[in-house]
Scaffold this motif. Sequence first.
Motif, mmCIF file in Angstrom:
data_model
loop_
_atom_site.group_PDB
_atom_site.id
_atom_site.type_symbol
_atom_site.label_atom_id
_atom_site.label_comp_id
_atom_site.label_asym_id
_atom_site.label_seq_id
_atom_site.Cartn_x
_atom_site.Cartn_y
_atom_site.Cartn_z
ATOM 1 N N ARG A 179 0.834 -1.204 0.000
ATOM 2 C CA ARG A 179 0.000 0.000 0.000
ATOM 3 C C ARG A 179 0.873 1.261 0.000
ATOM 4 N NH1 ARG A 179 -4.569 -1.645 4.565
ATOM 5 N NH2 ARG A 179 -5.485 -3.392 3.396
ATOM 6 N N GLU A 195 -1.256 4.581 -1.591
ATOM 7 C CA GLU A 195 -2.662 4.829 -1.293
ATOM 8 C C GLU A 195 -2.905 6.269 -0.852
ATOM 9 O OE1 GLU A 195 -4.208 2.057 1.492
ATOM 10 O OE2 GLU A 195 -4.576 0.509 -0.026
ATOM 11 N N ASP A 196 -1.955 6.888 -0.177
ATOM 12 C CA ASP A 196 -2.118 8.257 0.266
ATOM 13 C C ASP A 196 -2.205 9.213 -0.915
ATOM 14 O OD1 ASP A 196 0.462 7.669 -0.412
ATOM 15 O OD2 ASP A 196 1.364 9.080 1.026
ATOM 16 N N ALA A 200 -5.646 8.709 -2.563
ATOM 17 C CA ALA A 200 -6.680 9.333 -1.735
ATOM 18 C C ALA A 200 -6.671 10.848 -1.905
ATOM 19 C CB ALA A 200 -6.467 8.950 -0.277
ATOM 20 N N ALA A 201 -5.491 11.448 -1.953
ATOM 21 C CA ALA A 201 -5.393 12.904 -2.104
ATOM 22 C C ALA A 201 -5.953 13.357 -3.446
ATOM 23 C CB ALA A 201 -3.934 13.340 -1.955
#
Length: 544
Positions: free
Chosen positions: A342, A345-346, A349-350
């Motif tokens: 992962r 993933e940040d 998401a952003a």
Amino acid sequence: LTITLLICSKKDFNCETLLSHQLHFSCSICLDLLRDPVTIPCGHSYCMECIQSFWGEEDEEKIHSCPQCRQTFTARPVLVKNTMLAALMEELKRSGLQAAPADHCYAGAEDVACDVCTGRKLKAFKSCLFCVASFCEQHLQPHYDSAAFKEHKLVDPSKTLQDNMCSRHDEVMKMFCRTDQQCICFLCSVDQHKGHDTVSAAAERTERQRELEESRHIIQQRIQDAEKDVKLLEQEAKNIHVSADQTVEDCEKTFSQLIRLLQERSRDVEQQVRSQQQTEVSRVRELQEKLEQEIAELKRTDGQLEQLSHTEDHTEFLLSFPSLSALSESTHSSSFHTAPLRYFEDVTAAVSEARDKLQDILMDVLLPQYSRELTLDPNTVNKWLLLSEGNRKVTLMKTEQSYSEHPDRFTQRWQVLSRESLTGRCYWEVEMRGDVCVAVTYKNISRRGYPESCFGNNDKSWSLYCYNNRYSFHHNNVRTPVSGPPSSRVGVFLDHTAGILSFYSVSETMTLLHRVQTTFTQPLLAGVWYRGYNEGSVELMKLK
């Protein structure tokens, strides 16, 4: 006539000369060349047949007059053929002169015909209100030549001259009765209109003419005002076109800049991800090389241990084993093998969050073009609710209202549905006072029972509950808390095809409260559920 005969006796006598004196050789009754010409005592000449027809049958008591000069003769003149004129007419005919008027001079079905012409009648040139008759140009001449016709009133040819005649007395109506507001003749004024306020038609015309001028002045002023308004509206329309074109141009530039910005940010994100990718891959490669070295070392040690295990010399075994059995610490841990992948993933998401914010901003701009003006259906409203403002407002009452029975009426909950069905993209706003549910629902929702008839408590409806400056979303009897700025007005956006339902808090700005992504299988209706126990109201707003 003498002058004409002298002209005709000259050597240069020709058809053009005769044509220039054509009027002298025409009968003023039929307007054709004289046939069997006769001259009456006043000196005017006519066709024998025309003058006989004009005077009618012989009558010793009848007064006969000239059709042109109106001179009267006590005794009917004896008509004798004028041989000199008859000879001249023959000469004119041999010279090819045609005195008959052109076809376009004759009266057609839509024209006013001369009342004096016999046979085929000519078009009237004027109508005389005194004579109550219409005359062609030839027969009108006496009105210009004779003083006897000086007081006669000539007007443009009219088919309604008989309307000027009194039907009772067959007299010209020259007076006006103000009491009965109608035109009358003199005999009427001393008969059935005796004692009434009567004036001459001319006097009444003067008064009415003054009123007419005042009306015309008002009308012309209104025309001028309206023309000014038209010009202002034309200018406003031009301004709208210019503003729209400028807005489209500015938006295209802005969106182009936004696209370039997004592309740049996309490249930045890609570069960032690739950089992080290289860092992570280098780290993994480094660990991988260490592990491979460790594996090689372990295999070498394992081989030495296996070889040692087969030696028969006990002393050698005991001397070698300690150095071979001392293992180095492992370069990896068990957590390394179980960690999920992962890494990015940040970033995802952003970017997704930025997309949602941009979508909300664009939706705020586009919502007004989808606005719908909705009304509430009287056949569905609960009897404790009062409809007003053209069925756009509903108010909770302390007493039941006298609505007729209807199968679509809600019986147990203070609810009401919109009259209009909702498909495609729609936006509307609701102004609330009290605890209210704003909803959309399929038409076949139950009208009675709990929870099947309550908005949001079944799979047929979706509702936003607004209470005490708080919100919650309800569908299929599942409650979802919603956060957002409190407001007395809620906006609802529906994209039926895309399956999107959004609720907004509306004040000076619009804030998205909750969005639903689903699949709508039927057309929807807007709904309102008043849930408070104190008096309150809900109104579907008219949007500009």
